[in-house]
Motif scaffolding. Sequence first.
Motif, short mmCIF file in Angstrom:
data_model
loop_
_atom_site.label_atom_id
_atom_site.label_comp_id
_atom_site.label_asym_id
_atom_site.label_seq_id
_atom_site.Cartn_x
_atom_site.Cartn_y
_atom_site.Cartn_z
N ARG A 24 0.71 -1.19 -0.07
CA ARG A 24 0.04 -0.03 0.02
C ARG A 24 0.83 1.05 0.05
NH1 ARG A 24 -3.26 -2.85 3.80
NH2 ARG A 24 -2.09 -1.58 5.43
N ASN B 109 0.85 4.05 -2.69
CA ASN B 109 0.66 5.26 -2.34
C ASN B 109 1.79 6.31 -2.69
OD1 ASN B 109 -1.79 4.70 -1.05
ND2 ASN B 109 -1.20 4.47 0.89
N TYR C 282 -11.82 3.83 9.71
CA TYR C 282 -10.63 4.38 9.13
C TYR C 282 -9.52 4.63 10.30
CZ TYR C 282 -13.08 4.74 4.73
OH TYR C 282 -13.86 4.42 3.84
N ARG D 297 -6.22 2.83 10.23
CA ARG D 297 -5.73 3.07 8.92
C ARG D 297 -4.90 4.50 8.70
NH1 ARG D 297 -7.91 1.36 3.50
NH2 ARG D 297 -5.70 1.72 3.14
N VAL D 298 -5.25 5.48 9.57
CA VAL D 298 -4.94 7.07 9.57
C VAL D 298 -3.43 6.83 10.04
CG1 VAL D 298 -7.16 7.92 9.84
CG2 VAL D 298 -5.69 7.38 11.89
N GLU E 194 -1.25 4.85 8.51
CA GLU E 194 -0.43 4.33 7.26
C GLU E 194 0.21 5.66 6.55
OE1 GLU E 194 -2.88 1.90 5.07
OE2 GLU E 194 -3.23 0.37 6.69
N PHE F 135 -1.90 7.82 3.84
CA PHE F 135 -3.36 7.43 4.00
C PHE F 135 -4.22 8.68 4.26
CE2 PHE F 135 -7.50 6.64 5.89
CZ PHE F 135 -8.20 5.61 5.24
N ARG F 136 -5.09 8.95 3.61
CA ARG F 136 -6.14 10.27 3.76
C ARG F 136 -7.61 10.10 3.66
NH1 ARG F 136 -3.00 15.49 1.08
NH2 ARG F 136 -4.25 16.50 2.78
N SER G 146 -11.21 10.55 1.95
CA SER G 146 -11.62 11.32 0.86
C SER G 146 -12.12 12.46 1.21
CB SER G 146 -12.70 10.20 0.19
OG SER G 146 -13.75 9.99 1.00
N GLY H 231 0.25 13.48 4.08
CA GLY H 231 -0.26 12.46 4.52
C GLY H 231 0.26 11.59 5.40
#
Length: 454
Positions: free
Chosen positions: A242, A246, A401, A404-405, A407, A410-411, A413, A422
Motif C-alpha cells: 500500500r 501510495n 478508518y 489506517r490513518v 499508514e 492514507f487520507r 476522501s 499524509g
Amino acid sequence: MSGARMPRIGRSLTFRLGLIYVALSLGSTLAMFGAAYWIGVYQPLQREAKAVIAEAGRLAALDAAEGRNGLIAALDGRQRTPGDRHAFHALVAANGQALTSNLPSWPAVPIVGWRRLEADLYANGEEYDYEALVVERRLGDGARLIVGRDVEDIDDRDELFATSSAWLIVVAALIAIAGSFAMSAAVGHRIDAVTRTARRVMAGSMTERIPLRGTGDDFDELAEALNLMLSRIEESVEAVRRVSDNVAHELRTPLARLHADLDELRMASDEGERQRLADQAVAEAERLQAIFDALLRIARIESGRHLAGVKPIDLSTLLADAVEFHTPDAEARGQRIEARIASGLSIEADPNLLFQAVSNLLDNAIKYGGEGGVVTVVGARRHGWVELAIADTGPGIPDEYRDRVTERFFRLSATADQPGTGLGLALVAAIVALHRWTMEIGDAGPGTRVSIRF
C-alpha cells in the motif's frame, strides 16, 4: 541415490532423536536388569560367602583347639542340624584320603576364595539337585577342610537371568526401535508440515498457515507462534504494498506538475509568466523534498537510530511551547487553543522527536478542526502514568478508518483537498512506537481525540 540418502538421514534431527531414544531405552533396561541381578543374585551370594567363610574359620579354630575328632564331630553335627540351607563339607587328609564328607566331589587343587560346586545327592533312589558355595581352609597338618552351604535357589535365579537376559535385550531393543520409529514419524510429520508451509510462503502464498492439531503441545504452540509471525509478515507486506502504491500515487502528481511547469517555462516568452511557472516548479520540488524528508525521517525512527537523545524532560514546558508555537495558525483560522496542562510533568524522551509528534498532532487538529473550532490540549498524570490528549471539534474520523490513518499517505476522501503529505500521523506513530508508548485515536464528540500515554 542411497549414498546421498544416508548422509541426509544422518543429519536428520528425528533420526538422531530416534537413536537417542533407542540408546536410552536399552540403557534403562540394562540398568534395571543389572539392579535386579545385583539384588537377586550378587548380594545373596556375597552374604552366603561371608557366612561360609566365617563358619570355615570357626571350624578350623575348633580343629586346633579340640583336635581332629572334635572337628569331625562338629562337621557331622553340622550336616544334621536343620537350617535354611543344606550344609556341605569335606575333610581330606594330607595324603588325599577323605576323612568325612557329604560332597559328591571336590576339586583336586586347593580352592582360592570361594566357588560354586555341583553337589547333587542321591537318597532313596532319587537325585536331589544342590549347588554348594564352598570355601577351603588348610589345617595345621596339611589336611584340607572344605565347607559349604546350598545356594541352589540363588543359582536358579542366576540361570534365569542368564537365559532371559538375551531375550530381554532383544525384546527391549525391538520395542525401543519401534518406539523410535513411531516418535520419529510423529515428529517428522509435524516438522514436514512446517517445512511445506514455509516453502509455499517462500513461493509467494502469504495466506498459508501451519495446521494445528488442537492438542496444545509444544508443536501446536510453535505453530501458533509461527502463524502469528506469518500474519504479521502478511500485514507488513500488504502495508509495504500500500505504501508503494501510495508513494507512486503521491509522487506522480507533483512530478507531473513539475514536468508541466518546466515544459511551459521552456516555451514561455513573457517574463512574468516565466516567474510564475518557476515559482510553481519550486513549490512542487519543495513538496517532493518534504515527502522524501518525511519518509526518510520515519525510516530512521523505525530503525531506532534516534534513541540516543532520550533524557528526562519537562513535558509541561514542552507542551506550553508547542501551544504557543501553533497559536498564530489557530487564530488565523478563527480557532482557539485551550490548554489544560498540569505542572511538573516529567518523562524520558527524545525532546526533538516528542516536539515533532506534538506539533504534528496540533497541526492536524488545527487543519481539520474547521473554522471557529476549538483545539484542546490536556496534559495530566493519571493512575501512575502521564497522558497527553489533543482534541479538535472537526468532522472526526470514522471508526473503520481509525486503524489506517497512521499508514503512510492514507487520507480520508472527505479531507483529501486539505494541504499536506499524509505522513503526519505516520510519523507520530513511529515516534510513539520508538519510545514504547501507547497511542489511541478516538472520538471527541464531535471531532477527533488523540491520546498518548507515557
